[in-house]
Design a protein around this motif. Structure first.
Motif, PDB file in Angstrom:
ATOM      1  N   THR A  19      81.018  57.452  19.225  1.00  0.00           N
ATOM      2  CA  THR A  19      80.525  56.632  18.109  1.00  0.00           C
ATOM      3  C   THR A  19      79.989  55.302  18.630  1.00  0.00           C
ATOM      4  OG1 THR A  19      82.181  57.650  16.666  1.00  0.00           O
ATOM      5  CG2 THR A  19      81.197  55.595  15.891  1.00  0.00           C
ATOM      6  N   VAL A  34      86.452  53.287  14.058  1.00  0.00           N
ATOM      7  CA  VAL A  34      87.640  54.068  13.696  1.00  0.00           C
ATOM      8  C   VAL A  34      87.359  55.493  14.135  1.00  0.00           C
ATOM      9  CG1 VAL A  34      88.539  52.728  11.751  1.00  0.00           C
ATOM     10  CG2 VAL A  34      86.738  54.396  11.355  1.00  0.00           C
ATOM     11  N   THR A  36      86.445  59.101  14.362  1.00  0.00           N
ATOM     12  CA  THR A  36      85.529  59.807  13.448  1.00  0.00           C
ATOM     13  C   THR A  36      86.218  60.977  12.741  1.00  0.00           C
ATOM     14  OG1 THR A  36      83.735  59.198  14.917  1.00  0.00           O
ATOM     15  CG2 THR A  36      83.268  60.974  13.357  1.00  0.00           C
ATOM     16  N   ASP A  55      76.988  62.520  15.551  1.00  0.00           N
ATOM     17  CA  ASP A  55      78.250  62.054  16.126  1.00  0.00           C
ATOM     18  C   ASP A  55      79.340  62.979  15.589  1.00  0.00           C
ATOM     19  OD1 ASP A  55      80.268  60.529  17.216  1.00  0.00           O
ATOM     20  OD2 ASP A  55      80.283  59.080  15.558  1.00  0.00           O
ATOM     21  N   THR A  56      80.179  63.502  16.454  1.00  0.00           N
ATOM     22  CA  THR A  56      81.224  64.426  15.997  1.00  0.00           C
ATOM     23  C   THR A  56      82.605  63.835  16.285  1.00  0.00           C
ATOM     24  OG1 THR A  56      81.282  65.585  18.114  1.00  0.00           O
ATOM     25  CG2 THR A  56      79.738  66.420  16.475  1.00  0.00           C
TER      26      THR A  56
HETATM   27 MG   LIG Z   1      83.909  58.651  16.889  1.00  0.00          MG
END
Ligand SMILES: [Mg+2]
Ligand SMILES: Nc1nc2c(ncn2[C@@H]2O[C@H](COP(=O)(O)OP(=O)(O)OP(=O)(O)O)[C@@H](O)[C@H]2O)c(=O)[nH]1
Length: 233
Positions: A19, A34, A36, A55-56
């Motif tokens: 992230t 925070v 994800t 983004d995972t």
């Molecule tokens: Mg993340």
């Protein structure tokens, strides 16, 4: 909004900085993050193409979603933390299997993040300089010892090509596709994303050229003449 033309997915263990890398690139900052939940994407326009960057979540409980996010991906960024060797091992053990749903000619980049921490540690400990690594955008990586060596990432890259039965001679070289980054300082972050965009765009353009045209030529669709018998209905 136009449908994205191509997709890039970030995968990797929790806390490696996926992230943060994406936010550094898209928003030019390093905010508090925070962990994800599920996944989220940004849209990036590169030349005349719209690329979605996904983004995972690295947390085990969201693992099942990974292959869904990878569906149709043109490139996957496998991310690890240069200070945590286990995070590199996890890429092979846990995350590579999720990429089965990606495109057949999907590209892989391997990214060792948090290289700034390795630097700090080296400075505090007064360790010696290491040898040049030869990795993409290498500069910091040539000066400090790390928990994970660039050669380990390049070995994994070559292993992935074999596993995917991709011809090494036709794929970008390991030195070009393995990066060390810092989302905190921004080191190599633009290089990472923009190298991928430049590689992915010709692939998307080719796909577009091969797709049958979606445009319907109205002029060529003549209205059939009604016959007398049809008029009675
Ligand atoms: Mg993340
Ligand atoms: N020093 C340093 N810290 C970083 C860097 N990248 C991320 N972090 C920190 O590492 C922690 C985790 O970062 P995230 O970006 O949330 O990690 P993630 O991979 O998205 O984690 P999940 O969403 O749980 O999968 C945060 O406290 C970040 O501030 C970096 O390059 N250097």
């Amino acid at each position: 909004m136009r449908k994205p033309d191509g997709k890039i997915v970030l995968l990797g263990d929790m806390n490696v900085g996926k992230t943060s890398l994406l936010q550094r690139y898209m928003e030019r900052r390093f905010p508090d993050t925070v962990s994800t939940v599920g996944g989220a994407f940004y849209l990036k326009q590169w030349r005349s193409f719209n690329i979605s960057i996904w983004d995972t979540a690295g947390r085990e409980q969201f693992h099942g979603l990974g292959s869904m996010y990878c569906r149709g991906a043109a490139a996957v960024i496998l991310t690890y933390d240069v200070n945590h060797p286990q995070s590199l091992l996890e890429l092979e053990d846990r995350f590579l299997g999720l990429t089965e749903t990606a495109n057949n000619d999907c590209l892989f980049a391997i990214v060792g993040n948090k290289v700034d921490l390795a630097m700090e540690r080296a400075t505090e400990g007064g360790e010696k300089e290491g040898e040049a690594s030869g990795m993409a955008g290498s500069c910091v990586s040539s000066k400090v010892p790390k928990q994970v060596q660039p050669e380990d990432a390049m070995a994994l890259y070559k292993k992935i090509l074999k596993y995917k039965m991709l011809d090494e001679r036709e794929m970008p070289a390991a030195e070009r596709m393995c990066f060390e980054t810092s989302a905190k300082t921004g080191y190599n972050v633009d290089l990472l994303f923009e190298t991928l965009f430049d590689l992915v765009v010709p692939m998307i353009a080719q796909q577009r050229a091969e797709e049958p045209s979606q445009i319907v030529d109205i002029a060529s669709c003549k209205t059939p003449k009604r016959t007398r018998s049809e008029c009675c209905t």
